[in-house]
Motif scaffolding. Structure first.
Motif, PDB file in Angstrom:
ATOM      1  N   THR A 118       2.823   6.465   3.041  1.00  0.00           N
ATOM      2  CA  THR A 118       1.558   6.285   2.345  1.00  0.00           C
ATOM      3  C   THR A 118       0.869   7.801   3.018  1.00  0.00           C
ATOM      4  OG1 THR A 118       0.352   5.040   4.063  1.00  0.00           O
ATOM      5  CG2 THR A 118       1.491   4.123   2.215  1.00  0.00           C
ATOM      6  N   GLU A 119      -0.411   7.743   2.737  1.00  0.00           N
ATOM      7  CA  GLU A 119      -1.087   9.477   3.941  1.00  0.00           C
ATOM      8  C   GLU A 119      -0.616   9.321   5.441  1.00  0.00           C
ATOM      9  OE1 GLU A 119      -5.688  10.925   4.453  1.00  0.00           O
ATOM     10  OE2 GLU A 119      -5.057   9.987   2.680  1.00  0.00           O
ATOM     11  N   ARG A 120      -0.618   8.165   5.872  1.00  0.00           N
ATOM     12  CA  ARG A 120      -0.702   8.166   7.392  1.00  0.00           C
ATOM     13  C   ARG A 120       0.361   7.173   7.726  1.00  0.00           C
ATOM     14  NH1 ARG A 120      -6.665   5.965   8.705  1.00  0.00           N
ATOM     15  NH2 ARG A 120      -5.818   4.270   7.126  1.00  0.00           N
ATOM     16  N   LEU A 121       0.985   6.482   7.709  1.00  0.00           N
ATOM     17  CA  LEU A 121       1.976   5.677   7.741  1.00  0.00           C
ATOM     18  C   LEU A 121       3.510   5.815   6.858  1.00  0.00           C
ATOM     19  CD1 LEU A 121      -0.335   2.321   7.143  1.00  0.00           C
ATOM     20  CD2 LEU A 121       0.193   3.616   9.398  1.00  0.00           C
ATOM     21  N   ILE A 122       4.261   5.317   7.883  1.00  0.00           N
ATOM     22  CA  ILE A 122       6.241   4.700   6.926  1.00  0.00           C
ATOM     23  C   ILE A 122       6.084   3.750   7.346  1.00  0.00           C
ATOM     24  CG2 ILE A 122       7.865   5.113   7.508  1.00  0.00           C
ATOM     25  CD1 ILE A 122       7.579   8.144   8.275  1.00  0.00           C
ATOM     26  N   ILE A 123       6.312   2.728   6.466  1.00  0.00           N
ATOM     27  CA  ILE A 123       6.642   1.393   6.601  1.00  0.00           C
ATOM     28  C   ILE A 123       8.137   1.597   5.940  1.00  0.00           C
ATOM     29  CG2 ILE A 123       6.393  -0.836   5.298  1.00  0.00           C
ATOM     30  CD1 ILE A 123       3.667   0.509   4.560  1.00  0.00           C
ATOM     31  N   ARG A 124       9.103   0.468   6.858  1.00  0.00           N
ATOM     32  CA  ARG A 124      10.494   1.029   7.088  1.00  0.00           C
ATOM     33  C   ARG A 124      10.844  -0.757   7.431  1.00  0.00           C
ATOM     34  NH1 ARG A 124      11.645   0.555  11.706  1.00  0.00           N
ATOM     35  NH2 ARG A 124      10.811   1.844  13.353  1.00  0.00           N
ATOM     36  N   PRO A 125      12.276  -0.965   7.581  1.00  0.00           N
ATOM     37  CA  PRO A 125      13.150  -2.056   8.018  1.00  0.00           C
ATOM     38  C   PRO A 125      13.263  -2.355   9.389  1.00  0.00           C
ATOM     39  CG  PRO A 125      14.259  -1.093   5.872  1.00  0.00           C
ATOM     40  CD  PRO A 125      13.384  -0.079   6.131  1.00  0.00           C
ATOM     41  N   LYS A 155      -9.288   0.943  11.747  1.00  0.00           N
ATOM     42  CA  LYS A 155      -8.646   2.407  11.121  1.00  0.00           C
ATOM     43  C   LYS A 155      -8.498   2.320   9.767  1.00  0.00           C
ATOM     44  CE  LYS A 155      -8.372   3.537  15.722  1.00  0.00           C
ATOM     45  NZ  LYS A 155      -7.206   3.945  16.619  1.00  0.00           N
ATOM     46  N   GLY A 156      -8.583   0.711   8.913  1.00  0.00           N
ATOM     47  CA  GLY A 156      -8.072   0.763   7.992  1.00  0.00           C
ATOM     48  C   GLY A 156      -6.471   1.271   7.602  1.00  0.00           C
ATOM     49  N   TYR A 157      -5.613   0.849   8.602  1.00  0.00           N
ATOM     50  CA  TYR A 157      -3.554   0.563   8.860  1.00  0.00           C
ATOM     51  C   TYR A 157      -3.445  -0.638   8.442  1.00  0.00           C
ATOM     52  CZ  TYR A 157      -4.084   4.795  11.424  1.00  0.00           C
ATOM     53  OH  TYR A 157      -4.161   6.024  12.322  1.00  0.00           O
ATOM     54  N   ALA A 158      -4.406  -1.672   8.082  1.00  0.00           N
ATOM     55  CA  ALA A 158      -3.862  -2.619   7.751  1.00  0.00           C
ATOM     56  C   ALA A 158      -3.877  -3.024   6.109  1.00  0.00           C
ATOM     57  CB  ALA A 158      -4.371  -3.984   8.179  1.00  0.00           C
ATOM     58  N   THR A 159      -5.310  -2.243   5.518  1.00  0.00           N
ATOM     59  CA  THR A 159      -5.557  -2.500   4.353  1.00  0.00           C
ATOM     60  C   THR A 159      -3.810  -0.763   3.320  1.00  0.00           C
ATOM     61  OG1 THR A 159      -7.384  -2.735   4.241  1.00  0.00           O
ATOM     62  CG2 THR A 159      -7.047  -1.195   2.244  1.00  0.00           C
ATOM     63  N   GLU A 160      -4.473   0.195   3.823  1.00  0.00           N
ATOM     64  CA  GLU A 160      -3.464   1.457   3.460  1.00  0.00           C
ATOM     65  C   GLU A 160      -1.978   0.778   3.884  1.00  0.00           C
ATOM     66  OE1 GLU A 160      -2.238   5.447   5.004  1.00  0.00           O
ATOM     67  OE2 GLU A 160      -4.007   4.601   5.334  1.00  0.00           O
ATOM     68  N   ALA A 161      -1.481   0.208   4.417  1.00  0.00           N
ATOM     69  CA  ALA A 161      -0.353  -1.146   4.582  1.00  0.00           C
ATOM     70  C   ALA A 161      -0.422  -2.090   3.716  1.00  0.00           C
ATOM     71  CB  ALA A 161       0.462  -0.754   5.269  1.00  0.00           C
ATOM     72  N   ALA A 162      -0.375  -3.099   3.219  1.00  0.00           N
ATOM     73  CA  ALA A 162      -0.947  -3.979   2.209  1.00  0.00           C
ATOM     74  C   ALA A 162      -1.327  -2.994   0.840  1.00  0.00           C
ATOM     75  CB  ALA A 162      -2.026  -5.207   2.599  1.00  0.00           C
ATOM     76  N   LYS A 163      -1.844  -2.310   0.434  1.00  0.00           N
ATOM     77  CA  LYS A 163      -1.921  -1.623  -0.768  1.00  0.00           C
ATOM     78  C   LYS A 163      -0.662  -1.030  -0.988  1.00  0.00           C
ATOM     79  CE  LYS A 163      -4.734   1.582  -3.184  1.00  0.00           C
ATOM     80  NZ  LYS A 163      -6.218   2.523  -3.333  1.00  0.00           N
ATOM     81  N   ALA A 164       0.629  -0.260  -0.278  1.00  0.00           N
ATOM     82  CA  ALA A 164       1.545  -0.083  -0.386  1.00  0.00           C
ATOM     83  C   ALA A 164       2.514  -1.141  -0.899  1.00  0.00           C
ATOM     84  CB  ALA A 164       1.822   1.141   0.808  1.00  0.00           C
ATOM     85  N   CYS A 165       1.807  -1.923   0.185  1.00  0.00           N
ATOM     86  CA  CYS A 165       3.117  -3.400   0.203  1.00  0.00           C
ATOM     87  C   CYS A 165       3.084  -3.695  -1.654  1.00  0.00           C
ATOM     88  CB  CYS A 165       3.086  -4.168   1.038  1.00  0.00           C
ATOM     89  SG  CYS A 165       3.945  -3.225   2.119  1.00  0.00           S
ATOM     90  N   ARG A 166       1.895  -4.454  -1.733  1.00  0.00           N
ATOM     91  CA  ARG A 166       1.203  -3.977  -3.128  1.00  0.00           C
ATOM     92  C   ARG A 166       1.975  -3.611  -4.514  1.00  0.00           C
ATOM     93  NH1 ARG A 166      -4.302  -2.849  -5.292  1.00  0.00           N
ATOM     94  NH2 ARG A 166      -2.718  -1.112  -5.561  1.00  0.00           N
ATOM     95  N   ASP A 167       1.511  -2.155  -3.880  1.00  0.00           N
ATOM     96  CA  ASP A 167       2.084  -1.168  -5.422  1.00  0.00           C
ATOM     97  C   ASP A 167       3.515  -1.224  -5.502  1.00  0.00           C
ATOM     98  OD1 ASP A 167      -0.054  -0.988  -5.823  1.00  0.00           O
ATOM     99  OD2 ASP A 167      -0.472   1.865  -4.770  1.00  0.00           O
ATOM    100  N   TYR A 168       4.111  -1.218  -4.003  1.00  0.00           N
ATOM    101  CA  TYR A 168       6.201  -1.899  -4.357  1.00  0.00           C
ATOM    102  C   TYR A 168       6.112  -2.762  -5.118  1.00  0.00           C
ATOM    103  CZ  TYR A 168      10.951  -1.300  -2.536  1.00  0.00           C
ATOM    104  OH  TYR A 168      12.232  -2.154  -2.402  1.00  0.00           O
ATOM    105  N   LYS A 218     -10.372  -6.261  -0.394  1.00  0.00           N
ATOM    106  CA  LYS A 218      -9.765  -3.921  -0.265  1.00  0.00           C
ATOM    107  C   LYS A 218      -8.348  -4.180  -1.364  1.00  0.00           C
ATOM    108  CE  LYS A 218     -12.349  -2.898   3.261  1.00  0.00           C
ATOM    109  NZ  LYS A 218     -12.308  -2.324   5.404  1.00  0.00           N
ATOM    110  N   ILE A 219      -8.084  -4.431  -1.721  1.00  0.00           N
ATOM    111  CA  ILE A 219      -6.855  -4.452  -2.389  1.00  0.00           C
ATOM    112  C   ILE A 219      -6.291  -5.640  -4.040  1.00  0.00           C
ATOM    113  CG2 ILE A 219      -5.141  -4.043   0.181  1.00  0.00           C
ATOM    114  CD1 ILE A 219      -3.828  -6.226  -0.938  1.00  0.00           C
TER     115      ILE A 219
END
Length: 171
Positions: free
Chosen positions: A6-13, A103-116, A143-144
């Motif tokens: 995402t803009e600010r995050l990397i989500i990985r195993p 800081k919006g990190y949970a929303t940013e991560a959850a939105k990315a996981c929703r889209d995935y 928010k998501i």
């Protein structure tokens, strides 16, 4: 291997190397307020192993959420198969270290996981199981694009199910 940026995050195993950082999150009583108890180090180890098994069996699980550029692990977010009222569904779950709250990190991560989930896994419905007193988690769900679906008794207590269906909004 999955890697969502995402803009600010990397989500990985998760890897075993993540256990000490994850322990600082899951052992904190404030972060784990809506769980029966904070996790011991051994429970965090088991939790990582369980998610690694989910990656193999389901093709998804909860993943490490890291700050881009720093690679600092600040929490987890991902998809988990759950049975609610006898029906197998896919939940988006998330925890963020309290030093990174608001800081919006949970929303940013959850939105990315929703889209995935919707686009890569072609899941038609996603939901979250939330303690009704956990207002910050409810705000993330809203928010998501999730709305309250119903009240359920699961995991030995009352929860609310927030959910959304895959539709035009998420293209």
């Amino acid at each position: 291997m999955i890697r969502i940026e995402t803009e600010r995050l990397i989500i990985r195993p998760f890897t075993e190397d993540d256990i000490p950082a994850l322990y600082t999150i899951f052992s904190d009583s404030e972060t784990m307020h809506y769980y029966p108890a904070p996790f011991s180090y051994e429970k965090v180890e088991d939790w990582v192993k369980r998610n690694q098994l989910r990656y193999q069996e389901d093709g998804f699980g909860l993943w490490a959420v890291c700050l881009k550029g720093h690679n600092e692990l600040i929490g987890d977010c991902g998809l988990v198969s759950q049975v609610v009222d006898g029906i197998r569904e896919v939940e988006i779950g998330y925890h963020i270290h309290k030093t990174h709250w608001s800081k919006g990190y949970a929303t940013e991560a959850a939105k990315a996981c929703r889209d995935y989930g919707f686009h890569q896994l072609n899941i038609n419905k996603l939901m979250s199981i939330i303690d009704p007193r956990n207002e910050p988690s409810i705000r993330v769900a809203e928010k998501i694009g999730f709305t309250k679906e119903k009240d359920v008794f699961i995991f030995h207590k009352n929860h609310e199910i927030y959910s959304t269906l895959k539709d035009e909004r998420y293209k």
